[in-house]
Design a protein around this motif. Structure first.
Motif, PDB file in Angstrom:
ATOM      1  N   LEU A  81       0.826  -1.203   0.000  1.00 17.38           N
ATOM      2  CA  LEU A  81       0.000   0.000   0.000  1.00 17.38           C
ATOM      3  C   LEU A  81       0.861   1.255   0.000  1.00 17.38           C
ATOM      4  O   LEU A  81       0.584   2.219  -0.726  1.00 17.38           O
ATOM      5  N   ASN A 101       1.244   4.137  -3.026  1.00 19.81           N
ATOM      6  CA  ASN A 101       0.951   5.522  -2.699  1.00 19.81           C
ATOM      7  C   ASN A 101       2.076   6.454  -3.143  1.00 19.81           C
ATOM      8  O   ASN A 101       1.866   7.652  -3.311  1.00 19.81           O
ATOM      9  N   ASP A 105     -11.555   3.800   2.476  1.00 22.61           N
ATOM     10  CA  ASP A 105     -10.751   2.750   1.857  1.00 22.61           C
ATOM     11  C   ASP A 105     -11.437   1.399   2.045  1.00 22.61           C
ATOM     12  O   ASP A 105     -12.587   1.339   2.496  1.00 22.61           O
ATOM     13  N   TRP A 131      -6.960   6.512  -0.832  1.00 24.42           N
ATOM     14  CA  TRP A 131      -7.115   5.187  -1.422  1.00 24.42           C
ATOM     15  C   TRP A 131      -7.098   5.212  -2.951  1.00 24.42           C
ATOM     16  O   TRP A 131      -6.787   4.211  -3.602  1.00 24.42           O
ATOM     17  N   GLN A 145      -4.067   3.756  -4.787  1.00 25.19           N
ATOM     18  CA  GLN A 145      -3.769   2.325  -4.778  1.00 25.19           C
ATOM     19  C   GLN A 145      -4.093   1.667  -6.118  1.00 25.19           C
ATOM     20  O   GLN A 145      -3.313   0.870  -6.638  1.00 25.19           O
ATOM     21  N   TYR A 180     -12.947   7.060  -5.165  1.00 27.23           N
ATOM     22  CA  TYR A 180     -12.344   7.293  -3.850  1.00 27.23           C
ATOM     23  C   TYR A 180     -11.510   8.573  -3.785  1.00 27.23           C
ATOM     24  O   TYR A 180     -11.052   8.954  -2.700  1.00 27.23           O
TER      25      TYR A 180
END
Length: 296
Positions: A9, A13, A111, A141, A144, A150
């Motif tokens: 993750l 990012n 998320d 999120w 990702q 999102y």
């Protein structure tokens, strides 16, 4: 959340410099092992990627947000189908453990990975949960999987009631794959945080034994009480949307709303089926997915 997943993750990012379409093609090829066709999408996963790029209905952000969707659910099917809410927090420092009951659930609204289940406050590692939630609150999120819905959700934490299903550590999740307001497939996930059992069914509750991807070999999940009501609720919530997965629970015959998901598996779910036709379900769902272009 496992260390490996947390590392992944954080890595994603930090890849914001890669353009959306380039990033999505890279992930698609790595996960599904073929080059996607975004110009003339055919499979379900290809169409999910296309939707990220072109279907920018402003309403999606409200429906993907686990807090703001509650007002939509209340207006559409009624507040009796909402999981009781104990609190909403902009910061983890606002959460007071003593104000919560013995059993509860903490989750981020922006998320799909930050959920903490407490079934015993004396055993619950509250400080660890707060640390992980604080990290999640700082993460957008969208980066990702470049899931457009999102992108502009306000990060928050909510505390909800723990839904107690006898014989299960966590309640069975019923996921209704809807296309233009009609259910086409039902996925069940039981004990998802421990001995995960995943199965697929037709809308008439016939088990899809031709799907092998991560499907458990346990006996088929029993058809829930008030299943027809669950179908009706899912289709009401999905009305007018090209595709959405509506997640519901069923506790003692009473349905509860879980969430609405617009990009199942981020659009990278293999949906493997029979050996001679490994993309069967991916193509089957893709045929039902009628694309609509809408930009903000």
């Amino acid at each position: 959340m496992r260390l490996k997943k947390r590392f992944a993750l954080s890595l994603r990012n930090n890849l914001r410099f890669i353009p959306d379409e380039v990033y999505m093609r890279m992930c698609f090829k790595a996960k599904l092992h073929y080059d996607p066709d975004f110009e003339h999408p055919r499979t379900f996963n290809e169409k999910l990627q296309w939707s990220k790029l072109h279907y920018h209905n402003p309403e999606l952000a409200r429906l993907a947000d686990k807090y703001t969707v509650r007002s939509f659910v209340e207006g559409c099917i009624g507040s009796e189908y909402l999981v009781p809410l104990y609190g909403t927090y902009a910061s983890v420092d606002e959460i007071e453990l003593d104000s919560l009951p013995e059993k509860f659930v903490l989750k981020c609204t922006h998320d799909s990975q930050s959920t903490f289940v407490c079934t015993d406050r004396t055993e619950f590692d509250f400080e660890d949960a707060k640390k992980r939630l604080a990290v999640a609150l700082r993460r957008n999120w969208y980066w990702q999987g470049r899931e457009w819905a999102y992108k502009d959700i306000t990060p928050r934490v909510i505390a909800e009631a723990y839904l107690d299903e006898p014989g299960r550590e966590t309640p069975t999740d019923y996921k209704f794959y809807c296309f233009d307001g009609k259910v086409a497939l039902v996925q069940t996930d039981a004990d998802r945080f421990t001995a995960h059992e995943m199965q697929y069914f037709t809308p008439s509750w016939e088990q899809r034994g031709d799907i092998n991807h991560e499907v458990s070999d346990h006996k088929p999940t029993e058809k829930p009480e008030n299943y027809e009501l669950m179908l009706e609720l899912a289709e009401k919530l999905a009305a007018g949307i090209p595709h959405v997965r509506v997640d519901l629970y069923n506790i003692a015959g009473r349905p509860y709303f879980g969430e609405m998901t617009f990009y199942t598996g981020g659009g990278y779910d293999p949906f493997y089926a029979e050996e001679e036709r490994p993309d069967r379900l991916d193509c089957e769902l893709g045929e039902l997915f009628v694309l609509q272009k809408q930009n903000t």
